[in-house]
Structure formats: C-alpha cells, structure tokens
Design a protein around this motif. Structure first.
Motif, short mmCIF file in Angstrom:
data_model
loop_
_atom_site.label_atom_id
_atom_site.label_comp_id
_atom_site.label_asym_id
_atom_site.label_seq_id
_atom_site.Cartn_x
_atom_site.Cartn_y
_atom_site.Cartn_z
N UNK B 112 50.49 41.76 53.94
CA UNK B 112 49.69 41.21 52.18
C UNK B 112 49.61 41.61 51.36
N UNK B 113 49.60 41.29 50.25
CA UNK B 113 48.91 42.94 49.09
C UNK B 113 48.30 41.55 48.54
N UNK B 114 46.98 42.59 47.67
CA UNK B 114 45.94 41.59 47.14
C UNK B 114 45.94 42.03 45.70
N UNK B 115 45.69 40.80 44.36
CA UNK B 115 45.67 41.40 43.45
C UNK B 115 44.05 41.19 42.92
N UNK B 116 43.36 42.40 42.19
CA UNK B 116 41.66 42.27 42.36
C UNK B 116 42.16 42.48 40.23
N UNK B 117 40.69 41.17 40.14
CA UNK B 117 40.15 41.79 38.41
C UNK B 117 38.80 41.54 38.57
N UNK B 118 38.32 42.57 38.18
CA UNK B 118 36.71 42.55 38.58
C UNK B 118 36.22 42.11 36.64
N UNK B 119 35.28 42.27 36.00
CA UNK B 119 35.30 41.74 34.75
C UNK B 119 32.68 42.26 34.60
N UNK B 120 32.78 43.23 33.87
CA UNK B 120 31.18 43.64 34.02
C UNK B 120 30.57 42.69 32.31
N UNK B 121 29.93 42.01 32.91
CA UNK B 121 29.22 40.94 31.44
C UNK B 121 28.08 42.26 31.09
N UNK B 122 28.62 43.54 30.84
CA UNK B 122 27.86 44.60 30.37
C UNK B 122 28.56 45.50 29.91
N UNK B 123 28.18 46.43 29.27
CA UNK B 123 29.13 47.96 29.43
C UNK B 123 29.06 48.62 30.47
N UNK B 124 30.78 48.64 30.77
CA UNK B 124 30.73 49.64 31.75
C UNK B 124 30.07 51.14 32.34
N UNK B 125 30.28 51.71 31.25
CA UNK B 125 30.24 53.04 31.17
C UNK B 125 28.40 53.73 30.42
N UNK B 126 27.56 52.54 30.27
CA UNK B 126 26.42 52.40 29.47
C UNK B 126 25.42 52.86 30.88
N UNK B 127 25.91 53.44 32.03
CA UNK B 127 24.90 53.52 33.26
C UNK B 127 24.32 53.06 33.80
#
Lengths: 421, 421
Positions: B112-127
């Motif tokens: 089986x294959x999976x789908x994954x969706x991810x979301x950060x509630x803060x800037x991803x590139x901000x370290x």
C-alpha cells in the motif's frame, strides 16, 4: 654620582615593533608574573608601519619617575610598570659618558628617577597590540639607558611582566614565547625562530574593523577563561603543543599551506575558548565573520590557501597573504566588499605600504567602484556591500626587531630638560 | 486486502511539538543511523504556539507514496524519509475499520502507498527546529495509521533516523535523548525526564533574529565539526556526561539557577565547537551577541539568574524566564533594545501567547517607545537601539507531547480523495 654638574640629562630613544600571534597566547598560570598556560608563536610586523617609539631619560634633576604616552602624562604606579622598572633597575650597571661628563655608578640607579615618553604610530585603542610594542620598548630603552648587560631573551622575560605578548616584540621575524617551567618565570621568554629575511614574500593586510561593542580587556578576558572555560586546559595541554611543533616546521620550510591552516585554526580555537567562557566573550563581530568567509571561500576555490587570517582580542582582521600578487588580489576583494565611504579618499583608507594600491591597479575611488565581484562567488546571489564596516586597512609585512635611534632629532624628550618636546 | 471496495481512504492526523535542547546534540558517531556522540536534554515547546500537524492517509487507489509540506509537494525519495517509512512499515500490524469496511492485514502494508501532508504553524526556514517536529509527526502519525504497537521511546528511535533531534519531540516536558551503545542504534532513544506540569512556571520567549548570512545546515555543520574540531571529542566525552547529570538534578529540583547556568554554558560551548571547526561555522550574529549581553548583564545585576538563553544552528535566541513576572520584565528589556519597525504593529510583532504584552504593560507602540532603559545599565553610555534586528518574538512555555486529532475537520488531506484539502 661623580658628575660635574647636576644639570645633565642622559637620553636613549628606541623603536619597537608590534607582533601578531599565529599560535595564540590565552590564559595565565601565574597572574602576577604573567606566565602563560602554553607556548605561542608570532610574526613581528614591520615597525615602519606599526611601532612604538620610546625615549627614556635620566637626570639628577628629576624628582620622580614620570611617563607620557602619545603626549599625555600617564601614571606609572601600575604594578606592571613597576615590575618592569624594578627588574631593569636591579640589573643596571655603571654608565659613563665622558663627553657630557656623566658618570653613574651601579648603586646610583636606585636613587635616580627616569622620564619616559612613548608614542605609537598607529591608533592606541584600535586593538593593534599597542601594549606589546609599548612594554617591549619600555624595557628595551631603559635597558640601554641603564646599561643592562642581558641578551634579548632575558630582556623579553622582563617585558613579559609588563604585558605577556610584549616579550615577543623583542625580536624581528618569527618568534616563539616559550612558556617555561620555573615558578619564578625566569625561563618564560621569547626566542627568535627565524628573522624577517627568512620568509620575505609574506604581505600582511590589517582590516581595522568598526565596532559598536565595548570589548572585554584581554587581561580580564583570559582570567575569566582560565576560571570558567572547560575547553581551555584541553587546548593548552593537548592541542597547542602539537601545533607549536607543526608551526615551527611550517615556518622553517616556508610551507604556506600548513602555516595558513594552523594560523586560521588556532585563531578560531582561541575565539572558541572565549565563547566557552562564562559569561561568554565575543571579540569577533559580523564584519570579522564576513572577512573570514571571503578568505575561506577564496582559499577553497584556489584549492590551496592563498591567505591566512588571525584575530586578536578584538574584531580587527590580520590577513597574511602568501606573496605580493596574492595581497593585491586580496585587496581587490576586500575593497569590493568594504569600499571606503564616499567622503574618504582611497589614500587615507589604506595606511602603511600604500604601493599595494598600484599593484592592485587602484588609482582612485572610481577603480574601486568598478571592481567586479570575485570570480569564486559567481554562482551566488549578487553580493552585498558592507560600506563603512571597515575603518581602514594597513598594508605591512614581517619586520625587524627593536632598534636604537641615535639621531637625537627623533627623541621624544628634550635633551636639555628631559620633558616632552 | 479484504475490503469491500477499492475506494476507501483511511486517514490519521496528529500534532507534534518542537523542542529546544538545553544540553546540545552536536556530532554523530554514525551518519546513517544518526547516532550522537553524546546524550542531550531538551524542553518541549507548547504545540499551541509551535508545532507540526501531519495527516497521513492510505488507500488502495494510491499508486505511489507522496508528500506535501505546507501545501507544496516535496520528494519522499530522501534517505531519511525512506528510513522512517521502512522502519514503520516493518512494524505495521493488522488494521480493521468495520464502520468503513476496511481490513488491512500486516502483509498488505508493503504494497500500500501513503499520502502525507504536513504543516508547520511557524516559519519553516526560520531555524525553529521544524525538522524535529516534522519527523516526529511523520513517524507518530504513520505509526498510528499502521497500528504499530511500540511505546513512545521505540518510536523515538525511528524518528531519530529522520532527524536526530526529532526523537526528543515524541514527549512533552523535559526529555533526554540517551545516546545508547548498540551499533544498530536500537538503544539510542528518548525518554521523558518530567512532564510539562512538573515545572510550569517557566516562560519561553523566542527572538526570531533577522539574518543576512546563509547558514550552514546542521547536518553538514556537525559532520565538519566531527571531522575537524579538536575540541568536540573532549566536549562529548569529558564535559557533557557531567552536565547531563547536573541538568537532570536541576530539572528534578526545579533549581533555576543551575538550570540557567548549565543551559547558557552548554549553548556557548556548542557554538565554541562550531567556531573551532574548519572552516569555522558562525550561527550567532551580532544581534545574538547583543541579546546574550542584555541577559548576562541583567542576571549579574540580580545576583541570581532570571533568564537562561540558548541558541541552535542559527541566530535566533530562545530565552527561558524563571516565571511569568520575569518574562514580562524580559520582554520590556527586549522591546527597549529591539523595538518593532514603525510600520509593524505590536500585535504582529509578538506571536504565540500574546497576553504577555498585558503582563508587561504594553498596549501599543507608544508604550514601547516610552520604555525606560533597564536599570542595570544606568551608569553606562546611553543605550543604542537595534530596531529591525529582530523580526518578531514568540512567547510560549514548556508543552505537551504528540497528540492525535480525531476531529476530521483538522485533517490536511481530503478523506474522500486523500489529496490536500
């Protein structure tokens, strides 16, 4: 004092270079005698560009020891001045100047007072090792005045008690400060590894970096590092001894790649120990970091180091180029990123050996503005400029050790009065 | 697959916190398995303010594994995603959803294959440790979907193979990543030292610092440190083991003075090792240094630490205040030095728990402009302002570990199609 009159003044003038450590001194094992936790190695900078000139005078008419620095009287009561004065006085010998009719016996020196005037041909507060050149010149000129019969290394052990790194300014070229073992510090002294002729290709560019932070003095900084850094002893005992041997080899063989690698790594490790101190000490700032990154990128693109960098207890970069051609290319890079403010002309932006400007093909501000980005950054984002972040540059080279100036016109004290001219 | 139709989509959504290390992880002994050279300890940050939300879905209609990060499709082909996927799949169990008529047997998961969706509630590139929260959520949500029967620590050892520090995001409160001894990494996992209720006085202020330098990734940075720093092994073997014990004690006893002293010293030592790397790595900039100096000066003037600071692989400051009152005073100090740009209002300058503004008595920009200089700098030169050097602040606190979100409205994938909403 078998002198014909009490009005004579005996004067000696000397000039002493600064030095920049390539294996760093950071941490004392004895605060009072200034005994370090590791050996260090330095390059002496050409006194034509960076030096201290000191005139010392003695006269039976002086009623106290006095000192002037850059024309302003300063107190001699500090322990470090007193240590140097005491050590030199205790080694004084008979002096006779038949022409002037002066005769001072060994015992007289304890009663006679001295005047000392000192002048730096570079900004004292700019973090350019003025205390190293200053204490070296203090000791060197007094030793001559008082006819102290000790070799240069013995004098260096006295200068060391004024300012640790001063001991390395007693020699030209490449100098090692041996940490020594004796409790009394007698074997903690400088020796010359090679004179300034040995490796005369090297060109040194100092970037005097503008700073808005007040810096921690190196004296209190290194005390705090010794007390709190958990990395300092490891550095002193495990890392530096090996580096000293490698650096001696690199200098002996004029092996620039090793010299540069060791110089940069040791500067960075010294600043790492500062950062590991509690509270942390930051001597380098964003401009220092930017200069490191320019040099690192260029060295990497060339495959072999062209330039070494080293930073003392402040943000100024001391950059050592493998030869004059490289120094000219380095200056182009530096001026590309750090152009002078439009209100300062190029001539006042480059101090010391200004002829490097011709080598770099830079006759004026227009040439600076026309400089292309360094090829090694071609693929990157259009480069930002950092105008105003460098105050000025000094171009110099490895230089000679202390000298006496017999020309009385160069004395800083009036030979009649013993007061500043 | 004994399912009635091929059109079903099974969905799981989870939320996972970020964490900030107070005893730092820097250096791997195994690059592929991500095994560290020392233990580390972190504080989990409240997911209300900083978290990753991830929805994973499985359906017989999916013809490949796919992933979306913050709405944009990204590749899953990287070794780290593949490691986590493989480890989770190999532990999958039977799943049955009678209501939806879904039955998946252990063996089906390989096909089986999976789908994954991810979301950060803060800037991803901000370290801000987005990869830690991200991989923790990736593993945590897939483990639920695939009915993996392992405890949280075992899951942490899987998340570790995505991003080392991700293993610490499997728990709330105070977490230790035990480096382990096994060659296969099975005992290199996270354990909870104390939950978020244990020490709930603490308030955390993050200063997101504007940076003009491109930063070295922590992956390549720590590789270069392991290869070139002569201080890293000494830190890992001699310094950190003692600090880990001391930090565990400090957390157990809610001893803020020790906690702060250890946190600051360890952050500084991690950055010292970065500086000792060749070429040197600079994560902190002049703004970071300024924030440290504000905190150090204040702590010194109070006689006992009020605030701890720690910096990860970037210039952002994470400041931990001993309690809410101290946090309000800290915010006043920070806003005095780093006022918002006049075109941004205060509300958009403080993220997370904005009620700290009321505690600090700051209703608007006028109140910020009226802030007096901190009393501890009274004798010094009138203080400079550093407007624009901080992008924004986030106010948060120690928080809980990962949770599943049963409310389908919070899912990031459409439960009918398995595609991003």
């Amino acid at each position: 004092m078998a002198s014909e009159s009490q009005n004579w003044v005996l004067v000696v003038t000397a000039r002493t270079p600064t030095n920049i450590a390539v294996i760093k001194y950071w941490g004392k094992r004895d605060e009072k005698l200034i005994l370090p936790v590791n050996d260090s190695i330095s390059v002496t900078l050409d006194p034509d560009h960076l030096c201290t000139t000191t005139t010392v005078a003695v006269s039976p008419s002086f009623d106290q020891d006095r000192m002037w620095l850059n024309g302003k009287e300063i107190s001699l009561s500090g322990g470090r001045f007193q240590s140097c004065l005491r050590e030199i006085r205790s080694r004084a010998s008979d002096v006779e100047d038949k022409e002037k009719g002066i005769k001072i016996s060994k015992e007289d020196w304890e009663k006679l007072h001295v005047h000392i005037a000192s002048y730096n041909n570079f900004p004292t507060a700019a973090g350019l090792a003025s205390s190293a050149a200053g204490f070296a010149c203090f000791v060197f000129s007094l030793a001559k005045l008082m006819n102290v019969n000790e070799d240069q290394s013995k004098l260096s052990a006295i200068a060391r008690q004024g300012s640790g790194s001063a001991c390395r300014s007693l020699f030209g070229g490449f100098v090692k400060w041996i940490m020594g073992k004796d409790k009394n510090g007698s074997d903690s002294l400088a020796v010359q590894l090679a004179d300034e002729e040995h490796w005369d290709d090297l060109v040194i560019l100092v970037a005097v970096v503008s700073s808005r932070q007040k810096e921690t003095s190196s004296t209190s900084g290194m005390r705090e590092s010794v007390e709190t850094s958990l990395l300092l002893q490891h550095r002193a005992k495990e890392v530096v001894p090996k580096r000293i041997l490698q650096m001696e080899e690199a200098i002996k063989n004029r092996d620039f790649a090793s010299f540069a690698q060791l110089t940069c790594a040791d500067s960075n490790q010294f600043h790492a120990v500062c950062l590991d101190t509690s509270p942390p000490i930051f001597y380098m700032n964003d401009t220092s970091h930017k200069i490191i990154s320019i040099v690192e990128k260029w060295n990497r693109s060339e495959g072999t180091p062209q330039v070494a960098y080293t930073f003392d207890a402040g943000p100024n970069a001391v950059l050592i180029a493998r030869n004059r051609k490289v120094a000219a290319l380095l200056l182009q890079r530096l001026l590309f990123y750090f152009p002078p403010n439009s209100d300062s002309d190029l001539n006042s932006y480059i101090h010391g050996d200004k002829s490097i400007l011709q080598d770099a093909g830079l006759a004026g501000l227009k040439d600076v503005e026309a400089l292309p980005p360094p090829p090694e950054i071609k693929d990157n984002i259009p480069s930002q400029k950092y105008r105003g972040d460098v105050s000025y540059f000094i171009c110099t080279r490895p230089g000679r050790g202390p000298v006496y100036l017999s020309d009385e016109s160069q004395a800083l004290l009036n030979p009649e009065t013993g007061l500043p001219k």
